[in-house]
Design an enzyme around this catalytic site. Sequence first.
Site, PDB file in Angstrom:
ATOM      1  N   THR A 181       0.929  -1.295   0.160  1.00  0.00           N
ATOM      2  CA  THR A 181       0.038  -0.039   0.027  1.00  0.00           C
ATOM      3  C   THR A 181       0.991   1.136   0.221  1.00  0.00           C
ATOM      4  O   THR A 181       2.065   1.081   0.473  1.00  0.00           O
ATOM      5  CB  THR A 181      -0.805  -0.012   1.139  1.00  0.00           C
ATOM      6  OG1 THR A 181      -1.498  -1.340   1.141  1.00  0.00           O
ATOM      7  CG2 THR A 181      -1.880   1.299   1.248  1.00  0.00           C
ATOM      8  N   THR A 207      -3.505   0.614  -3.095  1.00  0.00           N
ATOM      9  CA  THR A 207      -3.058  -0.469  -2.899  1.00  0.00           C
ATOM     10  C   THR A 207      -3.235  -1.508  -3.987  1.00  0.00           C
ATOM     11  O   THR A 207      -4.157  -1.430  -4.539  1.00  0.00           O
ATOM     12  CB  THR A 207      -3.507  -0.863  -1.628  1.00  0.00           C
ATOM     13  OG1 THR A 207      -2.834  -2.015  -0.897  1.00  0.00           O
ATOM     14  CG2 THR A 207      -4.885  -1.335  -1.410  1.00  0.00           C
TER      15      THR A 207
HETATM   16  N1  GLY Z   1      -5.641  -3.619   1.623  1.00  0.00           N
HETATM   17  C1  GLY Z   1      -5.496  -3.116   3.013  1.00  0.00           C
HETATM   18  C2  GLY Z   1      -6.673  -1.989   3.169  1.00  0.00           C
HETATM   19  O1  GLY Z   1      -7.216  -1.686   2.441  1.00  0.00           O
HETATM   20  O2  GLY Z   1      -6.956  -1.831   4.264  1.00  0.00           O
END
Ligand code: GLY
Length: 610
Positions: free
Chosen positions: A420, A438
């Site tokens: 992310t 992310t």
């Molecule tokens: N993929 C991590 C989030 O969106 O929190």
Amino acid sequence: MRQFYLYTLYTRFSGFVFYLCVTALLFCNQKQISASIVLPLRAQKGMVVSAHPLASDAGLQMLRKGGNAIDAAVATAFVISVVEPFSAGIGGGGFLLLRDSKTGEIRALDFRERAPLKATRNMYLDAKGKVRANASVNGYLAVATPGTVAGLYEVHRRYGKLPWRELLKPAIALAKDGFILSSHVTWRSIPEYENRKNVILNNPAARAIFTRQGDLYQPGEKLVQRDLARSLTEISRNPRSFYTGNIARAIAADMSKNGGLITLADLKLYKPIWRNPVCGNFRHAKVCSMPPPSSGGVHLLEMLNIIGTTNLKSLGWRHPDAIHLMVEAMKIAYADRSKFLGDPDFVKVPVQQLIDPAYARLRRAEIKMSRARAASEVKPADIKMLQRFSKTKGRWGENFTSSADLSVILNTPRHESTETSHLNVVDAQRNAVSLTFTINTGFGAGIVADGTGIVLNNEMDDFAVAPGVPNAFGLVGNEANAIAPRKTPLSSMTPTIVTENNRLRLLVGAPGGATIITQVLQVILNVLEYNMDVGAAVSVPRFHHQWLPDELRLEPFVFDALTVVELQRRGHKFKQETTPWGNVNAIALTPEGTLEGAADPRGEGSPRGF
Ligand code: GLY
């Protein structure tokens, strides 16, 4: 009496002995530890801060060319897609908050991935109803329909100044000509490196791009991504090509060949969604952040509300009472998250109730300052409690399964690191963008759509694959976050903009899965409550509690020995980590209007300004 004396000695000093052991261990492990405090960069006109210097350079280049914060954010995000192919990119999705300087309005754009039309509630369960290990994490079934290109195009279409094509030039050049992998943060530092490496090796396209005959490229080597350069060039000519053109056809064909669910129909239907941010007051500041389908904004505000008027600063930095209150607030917020949060287009989320200061006062009254409550004692709100803060009768989280399987939770490895990516931009007019995006865990699903160079996400794992079963970040969810076609998986991403008297004060955000919300909370408190500059605010060690598992995670050197002893005496259960987490970055504005930017010393990001 003697027994009591020994017991007192034990409780007083076991924490201290524990601390000494941990300190010794950490000193032996110096390389893993980030102990530095960065100095903020100061600038007057404009600033970009992101997780990679090349991406910040691209953003700054757009500002210098006369572009605004939106142009700079788009160019920065495209470069991140190239230089951080393991963390975020055009094969994933994200959220942004934007402040329009003309109106002072703050808007939120949701360009997160959506579940494919063929997705089903129990798609990751076997015939006996058990969760199939890693089915939502690795490979084609883990992929949700990507939204990054549509999101970046939408925000540019509405607010951008420079031509779209111009914004993609730096990313295309870096993909085509390559860039040198740095020694600081590369995929080698991803804790689940071996696991992700194996996933990549299973996918011929990913293997061909990211490895030399099976070995991941190393720091100092050049990574060239020709297929990605071609895809980006196509997107620069026609952004819809990702959804209806050649790129869409390549993704759909690869999916169909390998048992994935995404079809041309999914891609064609994809639309980013403008949403109202969630906002609340803290001290003199107005804090605005991402609403559902992110849990970030709601729980950031809930924690700030629980802290309420308690003057943390007067207690002193890292006073046990301040830490205790913050940790107990974290437990309550994450308990509520597990029950109520999901995609608001599919379930009714009691957003206004959860961010109501009166609700926070009720929850604050539960906290005992002398004793840490076990997670089993901390319950999500019940419906009646929330209805007190609602004019209408809510029907939230009704099928909640209260008995989460603790053994599964405790045995699930969590591995948040640099996956992310967050970036912040402020321009001369004080337009501002705070953007987090992310592909979920390192290298997403570990697959590259053949011929495209695009690493595809594994965002399906952010759904509750079954009630009470934790995801890769150890987070549990329930009915509200169950899988459904076209539904958006719940996120923790927390892009945030803080204003004071209608003037920009702070932009902040972070990667790090479940820890994102508590990272952002701590940076906000460091700046607003403890008057740190952003350099110190993003650098100082952090702590994290997410209700389940019931452990207070500590970065190296976060507390002094006496604080450790006192927190242990109150019953906090520590999990001392040997590596730091997260990679937050922030831009603050001083009362004189100077921009101060800083990127986390845990990562390789850097601010750029002029
Ligand atoms: N993929 C991590 C989030 O969106 O929190």
